[in-house]
Design an enzyme around this catalytic site. Structure first.
Site, PDB file in Angstrom:
ATOM      1  CB  CYS A   1      -1.119  -0.050   1.309  1.00 47.35           C
ATOM      2  SG  CYS A   1      -2.204   1.397   1.134  1.00 47.35           S
TER       3      CYS A   1
ATOM      4  CG  ASP B   1      -3.941   0.217  10.451  1.00 51.00           C
ATOM      5  OD1 ASP B   1      -2.718  -0.485  10.930  1.00 51.00           O
ATOM      6  OD2 ASP B   1      -3.878   1.193   9.612  1.00 51.00           O
TER       7      ASP B   1
END
Length: 242
Positions: A19, A147
């Site tokens: 990412c 996360d």
């Protein structure tokens, strides 16, 4: 059927998303290393942000079966729809405070696949986060992305305590937050038995550094990418052999 075959069926290979990419050479390095998905951050406050136009330009480099993922933070449905129209086959990643209804609306009742980020508290507070309920609330998501909960949005390169996650979550999970080639194997070993399937998502853990050892946000290191992918594959082999 022998035990090895049974375990391989139980634990399919871990999918990998890289990412926060901003450059053509980093796209090529991630694809060459074997990434399954490439993430583009469409959040202007992020140091890794790109415009939808730039994301579309970069996504054109992707070969078949490598998925572009567009990351949004509290964007409106019109903005999301316009960006998705530029990037064919994109998955949407909601990384803010979006409700289940907002996720549904922005993806045409989940006609477009989406990921929903769950921000897991650091330290012992992780056990207070009801991931089972969160996964239920966002049951139309393709996966729940885990996360670390830090100030702002994004994990800030921090890991949360994986061992405090629920023992069984009826969802596909994506493990994120502070992953590197050194710890991703432990993360896979800890989290994979707890869910339907597991993917991993890395950003800061594969970024280049300047002459003073400080990370260059949005600039990836091809060798770190290769090492990360190799560590994931090693973890998969370990699980298959258990």
């Amino acid at each position: 059927m022998n035990a090895r075959t049974t375990h391989t069926d139980t634990y399919p290979r871990t999918r990998i998303k890289i990412c926060g990419l901003t450059r053509e050479q980093d796209i090529d390095a991630a694809v060459s290393a074997g990434a399954d998905a490439i993430g583009f951050v469409l959040y202007a406050k992020s140091p890794r942000a790109v415009t939808p136009e730039r994301a579309a330009e970069l996504a054109k480099r992707l070969p078949p079966f490598v998925t572009p993922v567009l990351l949004f933070v509290n964007a409106d449905a019109t903005e999301i729809g316009a960006a998705c129209a530029m990037v064919a086959g994109a998955t949407v990643q909601f990384h803010g405070d979006e409700t289940a209804h907002e996720c549904q609306t922005a993806t045409a009742d989940a006609a477009r696949p989406y990921l929903r980020a769950a921000r897991i508290p650091l330290g012992d507070d992780a056990q207070a986060f009801d991931l089972v309920q969160f996964a239920h609330d966002y049951s139309n998501a393709q996966a729940i992305l885990l996360d670390a909960h830090v100030d702002g949005y994004g994990g800030g390169g921090k890991t949360f305590n994986w061992s405090l996650l629920p023992p069984s979550v009826n969802a596909h999970l994506v493990l994120s937050g502070g992953l590197t080639s050194a710890n991703v194997g432990d993360g896979i070993t800890s989290v994979r038995p707890r869910c339907k399937s597991l993917a991993v998502d890395v950003s800061s853990g594969v970024e280049a550094e300047d002459a003073h050892g400080k990370p260059l946000r949005g600039i990836k290191d091809p060798e770190k990418i290769r090492q990360f992918v190799a560590a994931v594959r090693a973890a998969d082999r370990h699980l298959a052999g258990m």
